[in-house]
Design a protein around this motif. Sequence first.
Motif, PDB file in Angstrom:
ATOM      1  N   VAL A  63       1.661  -0.291 -25.784  1.00 16.33           N
ATOM      2  CA  VAL A  63       0.652   0.446 -26.539  1.00 16.33           C
ATOM      3  C   VAL A  63       0.929   1.952 -26.493  1.00 16.33           C
ATOM      4  O   VAL A  63       0.712   2.662 -27.454  1.00 16.33           O
ATOM      5  CB  VAL A  63      -0.758   0.163 -25.954  1.00 16.33           C
ATOM      6  N   LEU A  64       1.439   2.424 -25.366  1.00 13.07           N
ATOM      7  CA  LEU A  64       1.646   3.856 -25.182  1.00 13.07           C
ATOM      8  C   LEU A  64       2.975   4.351 -25.732  1.00 13.07           C
ATOM      9  O   LEU A  64       3.200   5.542 -25.819  1.00 13.07           O
ATOM     10  CB  LEU A  64       1.573   4.201 -23.685  1.00 13.07           C
ATOM     11  N   ASP A  65       3.864   3.452 -26.106  1.00  9.45           N
ATOM     12  CA  ASP A  65       5.207   3.851 -26.500  1.00  9.45           C
ATOM     13  C   ASP A  65       5.241   4.385 -27.930  1.00  9.45           C
ATOM     14  O   ASP A  65       5.769   3.768 -28.835  1.00  9.45           O
ATOM     15  CB  ASP A  65       6.168   2.676 -26.341  1.00  9.45           C
ATOM     16  N   GLU A  66       4.651   5.561 -28.137  1.00  3.52           N
ATOM     17  CA  GLU A  66       4.592   6.169 -29.463  1.00  3.52           C
ATOM     18  C   GLU A  66       5.655   7.238 -29.658  1.00  3.52           C
ATOM     19  O   GLU A  66       6.112   7.477 -30.753  1.00  3.52           O
ATOM     20  CB  GLU A  66       3.214   6.791 -29.694  1.00  3.52           C
ATOM     21  N   SER A  67       6.057   7.883 -28.591  1.00  2.00           N
ATOM     22  CA  SER A  67       6.958   9.033 -28.697  1.00  2.00           C
ATOM     23  C   SER A  67       8.408   8.643 -28.901  1.00  2.00           C
ATOM     24  O   SER A  67       9.183   9.410 -29.457  1.00  2.00           O
ATOM     25  CB  SER A  67       6.852   9.899 -27.450  1.00  2.00           C
ATOM     26  N   GLY A  68       8.789   7.464 -28.418  1.00  2.00           N
ATOM     27  CA  GLY A  68      10.185   7.070 -28.484  1.00  2.00           C
ATOM     28  C   GLY A  68      11.038   7.748 -27.435  1.00  2.00           C
ATOM     29  O   GLY A  68      12.250   7.630 -27.433  1.00  2.00           O
ATOM     30  N   VAL A  69      10.415   8.476 -26.511  1.00  2.00           N
ATOM     31  CA  VAL A  69      11.135   9.188 -25.468  1.00  2.00           C
ATOM     32  C   VAL A  69      11.148   8.337 -24.205  1.00  2.00           C
ATOM     33  O   VAL A  69      10.167   7.684 -23.875  1.00  2.00           O
ATOM     34  CB  VAL A  69      10.465  10.552 -25.175  1.00  2.00           C
ATOM     35  N   TYR A 101      19.407  15.083 -21.760  1.00  2.00           N
ATOM     36  CA  TYR A 101      18.498  15.007 -22.899  1.00  2.00           C
ATOM     37  C   TYR A 101      18.760  16.164 -23.848  1.00  2.00           C
ATOM     38  O   TYR A 101      18.971  17.292 -23.426  1.00  2.00           O
ATOM     39  CB  TYR A 101      17.038  15.030 -22.431  1.00  2.00           C
ATOM     40  N   GLU A 102      18.733  15.877 -25.120  1.00  2.27           N
ATOM     41  CA  GLU A 102      18.902  16.896 -26.142  1.00  2.27           C
ATOM     42  C   GLU A 102      17.533  17.511 -26.452  1.00  2.27           C
ATOM     43  O   GLU A 102      16.514  16.804 -26.422  1.00  2.27           O
ATOM     44  CB  GLU A 102      19.487  16.283 -27.417  1.00  2.27           C
ATOM     45  N   PRO A 103      17.512  18.805 -26.757  1.00  6.73           N
ATOM     46  CA  PRO A 103      16.229  19.460 -27.047  1.00  6.73           C
ATOM     47  C   PRO A 103      15.407  18.742 -28.124  1.00  6.73           C
ATOM     48  O   PRO A 103      14.188  18.621 -28.000  1.00  6.73           O
ATOM     49  CB  PRO A 103      16.638  20.860 -27.508  1.00  6.73           C
ATOM     50  N   GLU A 104      16.065  18.250 -29.159  1.00  5.23           N
ATOM     51  CA  GLU A 104      15.305  17.596 -30.232  1.00  5.23           C
ATOM     52  C   GLU A 104      14.679  16.269 -29.798  1.00  5.23           C
ATOM     53  O   GLU A 104      13.765  15.775 -30.440  1.00  5.23           O
ATOM     54  CB  GLU A 104      16.170  17.398 -31.485  1.00  5.23           C
ATOM     55  N   GLU A 105      15.141  15.705 -28.680  1.00  4.89           N
ATOM     56  CA  GLU A 105      14.553  14.477 -28.158  1.00  4.89           C
ATOM     57  C   GLU A 105      13.225  14.721 -27.452  1.00  4.89           C
ATOM     58  O   GLU A 105      12.326  13.881 -27.514  1.00  4.89           O
ATOM     59  CB  GLU A 105      15.492  13.812 -27.131  1.00  4.89           C
ATOM     60  N   VAL A 106      13.117  15.845 -26.761  1.00  4.82           N
ATOM     61  CA  VAL A 106      11.966  16.073 -25.890  1.00  4.82           C
ATOM     62  C   VAL A 106      11.157  17.317 -26.242  1.00  4.82           C
ATOM     63  O   VAL A 106      10.209  17.661 -25.539  1.00  4.82           O
ATOM     64  CB  VAL A 106      12.414  16.152 -24.411  1.00  4.82           C
ATOM     65  N   MET A 107      11.524  17.986 -27.342  1.00  4.87           N
ATOM     66  CA  MET A 107      10.799  19.201 -27.735  1.00  4.87           C
ATOM     67  C   MET A 107      10.451  19.162 -29.218  1.00  4.87           C
ATOM     68  O   MET A 107      11.183  18.596 -30.018  1.00  4.87           O
ATOM     69  CB  MET A 107      11.642  20.440 -27.421  1.00  4.87           C
ATOM     70  N   ARG A 108       9.346  19.775 -29.548  1.00  2.12           N
ATOM     71  CA  ARG A 108       8.914  19.955 -30.934  1.00  2.12           C
ATOM     72  C   ARG A 108       8.508  21.414 -31.076  1.00  2.12           C
ATOM     73  O   ARG A 108       7.723  21.915 -30.278  1.00  2.12           O
ATOM     74  CB  ARG A 108       7.722  19.061 -31.291  1.00  2.12           C
ATOM     75  N   SER A 109       9.037  22.096 -32.050  1.00  6.20           N
ATOM     76  CA  SER A 109       8.735  23.504 -32.312  1.00  6.20           C
ATOM     77  C   SER A 109       8.959  24.372 -31.075  1.00  6.20           C
ATOM     78  O   SER A 109       8.172  25.276 -30.777  1.00  6.20           O
ATOM     79  CB  SER A 109       7.295  23.664 -32.793  1.00  6.20           C
ATOM     80  N   GLY A 110      10.010  24.073 -30.317  1.00 10.93           N
ATOM     81  CA  GLY A 110      10.366  24.873 -29.157  1.00 10.93           C
ATOM     82  C   GLY A 110       9.560  24.604 -27.899  1.00 10.93           C
ATOM     83  O   GLY A 110       9.751  25.252 -26.886  1.00 10.93           O
TER      84      GLY A 110
END
Length: 152
Positions: A63-69, A101-110
Amino acid sequence: MKLFPLLLGSILTIALTGCEPSERGNTATFTLPPGDVSHGEELFQHYQCLSCHIMEGYERPEVLDESGVNVALGGKVTSLKKYQELVVSVINPSHRIAKGYEPEEVMRSGESIMPSYNDVMTVTDLVDLITFLESKYELEPFEYTQYEGFYY
């Protein structure tokens, strides 16, 4: 001519005095009071850390797996995370991206996609959570390289 050595001595004294450690000490090394591992585990589940993190021995609710991270926590490591690094990772997750981890995997808008818990978590909660996380890391023994012809 006698003024020059006096002036030079005064400048050196002022410069060396500025190099003394401050009363606050080195902020890179700090410790918090001892924590409660079992309460930290409760907090780990309460704050739904498994929605973005994975940890051996814990199932990630679908249920919580929304981020894909899938940022891994704990396990066998060749060097332990310092206590201070774990604290900073919780209170300021945008400070540094974990290796692998790549920045685009774990960050949004910096900014880290990890929500801030600074206004909802007490200091005691933080201490307990960090104590729990710290307990989940296991240091792998260092394997020495054997070189032929060299003996100790």
